[in-house]
Scaffold this motif. Structure first.
Motif, mmCIF file in Angstrom:
data_model
loop_
_atom_site.group_PDB
_atom_site.id
_atom_site.type_symbol
_atom_site.label_atom_id
_atom_site.label_comp_id
_atom_site.label_asym_id
_atom_site.label_seq_id
_atom_site.Cartn_x
_atom_site.Cartn_y
_atom_site.Cartn_z
ATOM 1 N N MET A 135 7.226 -14.201 -5.031
ATOM 2 C CA MET A 135 6.166 -14.140 -6.048
ATOM 3 C C MET A 135 5.089 -13.141 -5.659
ATOM 4 O O MET A 135 4.595 -12.380 -6.498
ATOM 5 C CB MET A 135 5.554 -15.532 -6.235
ATOM 6 N N ALA A 136 4.713 -13.142 -4.392
ATOM 7 C CA ALA A 136 3.679 -12.215 -3.934
ATOM 8 C C ALA A 136 4.133 -10.772 -4.098
ATOM 9 O O ALA A 136 3.350 -9.898 -4.493
ATOM 10 C CB ALA A 136 3.329 -12.502 -2.475
ATOM 11 N N MET A 137 5.390 -10.509 -3.783
ATOM 12 C CA MET A 137 5.936 -9.164 -3.939
ATOM 13 C C MET A 137 5.880 -8.705 -5.392
ATOM 14 O O MET A 137 5.379 -7.622 -5.720
ATOM 15 C CB MET A 137 7.368 -9.134 -3.418
ATOM 16 N N LEU A 138 6.371 -9.547 -6.290
ATOM 17 C CA LEU A 138 6.448 -9.179 -7.696
ATOM 18 C C LEU A 138 5.059 -9.076 -8.316
ATOM 19 O O LEU A 138 4.768 -8.134 -9.069
ATOM 20 C CB LEU A 138 7.291 -10.208 -8.444
ATOM 21 N N GLN A 139 4.208 -10.032 -8.002
ATOM 22 C CA GLN A 139 2.857 -10.019 -8.577
ATOM 23 C C GLN A 139 2.078 -8.777 -8.152
ATOM 24 O O GLN A 139 1.357 -8.177 -8.948
ATOM 25 C CB GLN A 139 2.121 -11.285 -8.150
ATOM 26 N N GLU A 140 2.225 -8.371 -6.896
ATOM 27 C CA GLU A 140 1.497 -7.196 -6.425
ATOM 28 C C GLU A 140 2.000 -5.929 -7.112
ATOM 29 O O GLU A 140 1.216 -5.062 -7.494
ATOM 30 C CB GLU A 140 1.641 -7.074 -4.906
ATOM 31 N N MET A 141 3.305 -5.810 -7.276
ATOM 32 C CA MET A 141 3.858 -4.651 -7.978
ATOM 33 C C MET A 141 3.317 -4.560 -9.401
ATOM 34 O O MET A 141 2.932 -3.496 -9.880
ATOM 35 C CB MET A 141 5.388 -4.735 -8.005
ATOM 36 N N ASN A 176 16.592 -1.298 -8.446
ATOM 37 C CA ASN A 176 17.042 -1.042 -7.079
ATOM 38 C C ASN A 176 16.066 -1.531 -6.014
ATOM 39 O O ASN A 176 16.492 -2.180 -5.047
ATOM 40 C CB ASN A 176 17.331 0.447 -6.899
ATOM 41 N N PRO A 177 14.758 -1.241 -6.114
ATOM 42 C CA PRO A 177 13.850 -1.749 -5.070
ATOM 43 C C PRO A 177 13.817 -3.267 -5.004
ATOM 44 O O PRO A 177 13.831 -3.847 -3.907
ATOM 45 C CB PRO A 177 12.488 -1.174 -5.491
ATOM 46 N N VAL A 178 13.752 -3.923 -6.149
ATOM 47 C CA VAL A 178 13.683 -5.390 -6.153
ATOM 48 C C VAL A 178 14.988 -5.978 -5.635
ATOM 49 O O VAL A 178 14.995 -6.899 -4.813
ATOM 50 C CB VAL A 178 13.364 -5.909 -7.568
ATOM 51 N N PHE A 179 16.111 -5.441 -6.105
ATOM 52 C CA PHE A 179 17.410 -5.943 -5.658
ATOM 53 C C PHE A 179 17.571 -5.743 -4.153
ATOM 54 O O PHE A 179 18.023 -6.651 -3.434
ATOM 55 C CB PHE A 179 18.537 -5.225 -6.405
ATOM 56 N N LEU A 209 17.899 -7.220 -16.840
ATOM 57 C CA LEU A 209 18.721 -6.176 -16.225
ATOM 58 C C LEU A 209 18.920 -6.440 -14.737
ATOM 59 O O LEU A 209 20.032 -6.301 -14.209
ATOM 60 C CB LEU A 209 18.077 -4.808 -16.435
ATOM 61 N N THR A 210 17.852 -6.807 -14.038
ATOM 62 C CA THR A 210 17.958 -7.053 -12.602
ATOM 63 C C THR A 210 18.802 -8.293 -12.315
ATOM 64 O O THR A 210 19.621 -8.305 -11.380
ATOM 65 C CB THR A 210 16.549 -7.210 -11.988
ATOM 66 N N LEU A 211 18.611 -9.325 -13.113
ATOM 67 C CA LEU A 211 19.445 -10.524 -12.936
ATOM 68 C C LEU A 211 20.910 -10.205 -13.186
ATOM 69 O O LEU A 211 21.801 -10.722 -12.490
ATOM 70 C CB LEU A 211 18.967 -11.626 -13.881
ATOM 71 N N GLY A 267 11.137 -1.523 5.685
ATOM 72 C CA GLY A 267 12.379 -0.782 5.435
ATOM 73 C C GLY A 267 13.070 -1.221 4.164
ATOM 74 O O GLY A 267 13.609 -0.402 3.417
ATOM 75 N N LEU A 268 13.039 -2.515 3.866
ATOM 76 C CA LEU A 268 13.662 -3.018 2.643
ATOM 77 C C LEU A 268 12.949 -2.491 1.404
ATOM 78 O O LEU A 268 13.576 -2.235 0.376
ATOM 79 C CB LEU A 268 13.648 -4.547 2.626
ATOM 80 N N LEU A 269 11.626 -2.350 1.488
ATOM 81 C CA LEU A 269 10.838 -1.903 0.341
ATOM 82 C C LEU A 269 10.876 -0.399 0.158
ATOM 83 O O LEU A 269 10.279 0.131 -0.766
ATOM 84 C CB LEU A 269 9.384 -2.354 0.507
ATOM 85 N N LYS A 270 11.575 0.299 1.046
ATOM 86 C CA LYS A 270 11.615 1.754 0.975
ATOM 87 C C LYS A 270 12.504 2.262 -0.138
ATOM 88 O O LYS A 270 12.413 3.400 -0.563
ATOM 89 C CB LYS A 270 12.112 2.309 2.323
ATOM 90 N N VAL A 271 13.388 1.421 -0.651
ATOM 91 C CA VAL A 271 14.353 1.851 -1.673
ATOM 92 C C VAL A 271 13.618 2.427 -2.867
ATOM 93 O O VAL A 271 12.679 1.831 -3.383
ATOM 94 C CB VAL A 271 15.242 0.679 -2.123
ATOM 95 N N LYS A 272 14.053 3.603 -3.330
ATOM 96 C CA LYS A 272 13.413 4.263 -4.465
ATOM 97 C C LYS A 272 14.270 4.142 -5.712
ATOM 98 O O LYS A 272 15.482 3.994 -5.651
ATOM 99 C CB LYS A 272 13.190 5.751 -4.159
#
Length: 874
Positions: free
Chosen positions: A258-264, A274-277, A324-326, A778-783
């Protein structure tokens, strides 16, 4: 030979484009000339005659250093002399404004050292280290008083030079006490090490002004010095301790997702598949079913906790990107789990408010369009068969086909659907950005103007597009188009061209303010970057060139003394020039009114020209000036902000008068005490949206990091520790400023101190937090993928559309993991910088003789440098 003769020699070589070998040969023939005299002449010529990209000066420098005609120390002393002169010239401004040529010269000699083309012995290295270290301290102190760009650029250059000197063979031996060819006592060498350590500590304490690479290099110098100092045993103990700390299981807390998604969402970022997945996969491993449910619950939790513009964005995400992500998670799964069953189960557990129910229904309907749930089951879950739901999914190419008809009605319809669609938002956003890039590449100004005006009229559309497409990918081509805009050969009226230019320009400005994006994050450069540096600034009217002053006079004459705006004034003055003149135009109007030279009606009649459509974007800088000069703008502001029926005017007034309501929110107002309580509570059960931004701004990054470490210490030894670690690491990684990520790395590098002062429990927490932050960065680096314009409609039959470049790197925000991988200790976290440096300086025997203001005589500002005994330094 006098300096004038050497300068004449340097000038002739530059004018004649002599080779480096020819230049070095002529210099070699001069006898009795001091090295500093040669350097002073060469740098003066480089400053006054050479463009910034002239390749000859670096070659000349390499040639005379390579043949040992001059010493590196000569270059350093002259550069410091020029720095002193610049500092004295701008005394009281706290900004040195170093010569660009001097910065480049510093970089040139650094490259020579790094490439091993310049070899120094131990004596030369010792002298150069001492001089550069003290220079660096001086720059850091000035930069800390006023952290402005000129100082930071010089700080980067001199810091890199010091790090490179330390990395040479003699430098390494001097700093480690292993120099067997010492020409001075051990005490002298110890004092040199202290001076270098103090300079590095001063620079790394100012880490926000350093590049990640320089921060890392200087930190390696710190580690090297510490390893061979008396405190080196602490570092060895820390290394041994880390080896005993076993890696922990990676868990995926729902609060962390939740913190990741809310901040984005809240900071206006693009939230792609791709970044979220990639982030979810890294935390969940191969448990795709858990990933599916985790993301689903996180999205709806953020939805229920949001309001205002953040609520609008999360609704767009839930209805369009989340399905789409799901679906991507479902298709990537190696196990057979039922998405319909997961959606059905989740729907019964979600507690939705009436305001979020419509969004949830749209989401379920979109999932049915993607085949994740049957239409019958979807109707059963949402208890509705609303006829306003999207009938079918559109592909990007289908939307491009509609846009290519250039129909205003279809464009408005697509904008409506983008904001209200259940499933088609991503395709519409992608098509709009790609058609913008195609228009920009093909210089199709007219159709780009229509699209830009449509988006500016409804700025919510800009936020929606940015949610699904990185803004830099389409803003950067628009900036390039404005830079390449030709004004030399105008056929017909120029005012329509003003309208086209201004509309595109306004779209860029509106996007930046709507999303609160910086110029570097958007990849903005050229004309737009220059405009932003002076937007609303009316300083420098007396420095205008005669041509620019004539343009200003012409505009004033057209505003107040002619019978309307003539095409002549817009033909002679390009839009780029006009937008720079607007603050001066408004200022002169306000002053003339205050002095009685213009009546109220005159002022109103003149300034209302800024409200005509083709000049309307100028209101941005006009209102910016008004807000900066409220006492002068009392009569101006009501004229420019009066009610009109123009939606574009309404957008401009809204974003300039009420930026807080127009743009994404800056902070989640939670102080450090409340933040601590909410984080502890969220470890057990998801609660309010969490963010560190406000606490970092209010209490500082060091205090926030200490609080986070204390929270983890409180969970140490419990089963909840891994869940708390997951949440805290995500909160750190999601901070856009990256300060906390650097500080935890610094804490890790100073683990020996932590062991000594706070014990094993805290040290173990630091190790785990460092490892987890590094991993998640490193995981969040995906573009996200770049714009693919291969299937764009042919808007330029005579010009082939090329591949759009990836402008991610132009955003100016480095990946956290890169900073962590390239960085090491930040040793000044709790130290008093001035006290540390001053103590080292006082310990130096004779160092005070080398005052940075020691070169003040009239002999080129250099004094009798060759007679200066540098051995007295140590």
């Amino acid at each position: 030979m006098a300096i004038s003769e050497v300068a004449e020699l340097c000038r002739n070589c530059i004018f004649n484009r002599s080779t480096a070998e020819e230049f070095a040969d002529q210099i070699r023939r001069q006898t009795g000339v001091k090295g500093t005299t040669i350097v002073k002449a060469l740098l003066d010529v480089r400053t006054t005659l050479c463009p910034s990209n002239d390749p000859l000066p670096p070659r000349y420098i390499a040639a005379i250093l390579g043949q040992d005609t001059v010493k590196l120390l000569d270059f350093l002393l002259v550069l410091i002399s020029r720095y002193n002169a610049s500092t004295r010239k701008h005394e009281g401004t706290t900004t040195a404004h170093p010569h660009q040529a001097d910065i480049k010269t510093t970089q040139d000699v650094t490259r020579m050292l790094a490439s091993a083309n310049l070899a120094l012995d131990h004596v030369q290295t010792k002298h150069c280290l001492g001089v550069v270290a003290k220079w660096l301290v001086s720059i850091v102190r000035l930069s800390s008083q006023s952290p402005q760009m000129p100082n930071n650029i010089l700080l980067e250059a001199v810091g890199t030079l010091l790090a490179t000197l330390c990395a040479t063979g003699p430098g390494t031996e001097l700093l480690s006490g292993r120099n067997e060819k010492q020409d001075s006592s051990n005490d002298d060498q110890t004092q040199l090490t202290k001076l270098v350590a103090s300079a590095v500590e001063a620079a790394t304490a100012n880490f926000s002004a350093l590049s990640p690479q320089l921060f890392g290099n200087l930190s390696e110098v710190q580690k090297h010095i510490a390893l061979f100092s008396q405190d080196g045993t602490d570092d060895m103990r820390a290394m041994q301790f880390q080896a005993t700390v076993a890696d922990l299981q990676v868990v995926a807390s729902r609060s962390g997702t939740m913190a990741m998604l809310q901040e984005m969402i809240s900071r206006g970022d693009t939230v792609g598949d791709n970044p979220v997945f990639g982030f979810l996969a890294g935390r969940h491993g191969n448990d795709y079913s858990a990933m599916f449910v985790d993301l689903l619950f996180a999205a709806f939790h953020v939805l229920g906790q949001s309001e205002g513009l953040v609520l609008q964005q999360i609704e767009l995400y839930v209805r369009n990107r989340l399905p789409l992500t799901l679906n991507l998670i479902l298709q990537s799964s190696f196990e057979n789990f039922s998405s319909e069953e997961a959606l059905t189960t989740a729907s019964s557990q979600l507690h939705l408010s009436p305001t979020t129910m419509r969004c949830a229904q749209g989401f379920v309907h979109a999932c049915s369009l993607h085949g994740m749930i049957s239409p019958e089951k979807a109707v059963q879950i949402i208890d509705s068969n609303d006829s306003t739901f999207t009938k079918q999914l559109l592909t990007k190419d289908e939307v491009l086909g509609q846009l290519n008809t250039h129909s205003a009605d279809k464009l408005d319809k697509l904008v409506d659907e983008l904001l209200t669609s259940d499933g088609n938002g991503v395709a519409i956003a992608e098509a709009m950005t790609e058609i913008m890039v195609a228009y920009a590449r093909g210089k199709d100004h007219r159709h780009l103007k229509d699209l830009a005006q449509t988006l500016v009229r409804r700025p919510a559309t800009i936020s929606a597009i940015a949610l699904f497409r990185q803004p830099s990918l389409w803003i950067s081509p628009l900036c390039t188009l404005l830079d390449e805009w030709s004004w030399d050969d105008i056929h017909g009226e120029s005012q329509p061209l003003y309208d086209e230019f201004g509309s595109i320009f306004l779209l860029i400005l509106t996007t930046m303010r709507r999303l609160r994006y910086s110029a570097s994050k958007l990849g903005v450069n050229g004309f737009v970057a220059r405009y932003l540096e002076r937007e609303g600034n009316d300083q420098g009217i007396h420095k205008m060139s005669p041509e620019v002053k004539k343009h200003l006079d012409d505009w004033i004459d057209n505003f107040y003394f002619a019978e309307g705006l003539s095409d002549d004034v817009t033909t002679k003055c390009s839009p780029q020039e006009f937008y720079q003149l607007v603050p001066f135009l408004v200022r002169e109007s306000a002053l003339a009114h205050q002095m009685g030279k213009l009546t109220d009606d005159d002022l109103k009649g003149g300034l209302e020209y800024l409200l005509v459509p083709f000049l309307l974007p100028s209101l941005v800088s006009a209102l910016r000036w008004c807000h900066g000069h409220p006492e002068k703008a009392a009569q101006v502001l009501p004229i420019l902000t009066r009610d009109t029926d123009n939606a574009i005017h309404g957008t401009i007034v809204s974003m300039m008068q009420s930026p807080g309501n127009f743009a994404m929110p800056i902070y989640h107002t939670r102080d450090i005490k409340a933040l601590r309580q909410d984080i502890i509570a969220a470890v057990a059960r998801p609660g309010p949206n969490l963010s560190l931004k406000y606490a970092v701004s209010r209490d500082g990054p060091a205090a926030v990091l200490q609080t986070l470490i204390d929270i983890l210490v409180s969970f140490s030894g419990t089963n909840e520790f891994v869940w708390a670690l997951d949440l805290v690491a995500i909160l750190i990684c999601m901070l856009e400023s990256q300060d906390l990520a650097l500080l935890i790395y610094a804490e890790h590098a100073l683990l020996g101190r932590t062991l000594q002062k706070r014990g094993n429990v805290t040290a173990e927490v630091v190790v785990h937090l460092f490892r987890r932050v590094s991993s998640y960065a490193g995981l969040l680096k995906v573009k996200e993928a770049n714009i693919d314009i291969g299937n764009l409609p042919d808007v330029t039959p005579t010009q082939e559309l090329g591949q759009v470049e990836n402008n991610d790197n132009a955003q100016g925000v480095d990946d956290i993991d890169q900073m962590l991988n390239e960085s090491a200790a930040l040793t000044a976290i709790e130290s008093n910088l001035d006290a540390t440096v001053d103590t080292a300086m006082q310990d130096m025997q004779g160092v005070d003789a080398l005052d940075f203001d020691f070169m003040q005589d009239d002999n080129m500002g250099l004094g009798n440098i060759d007679d200066f005994d540098l051995d007295e330094m140590f």
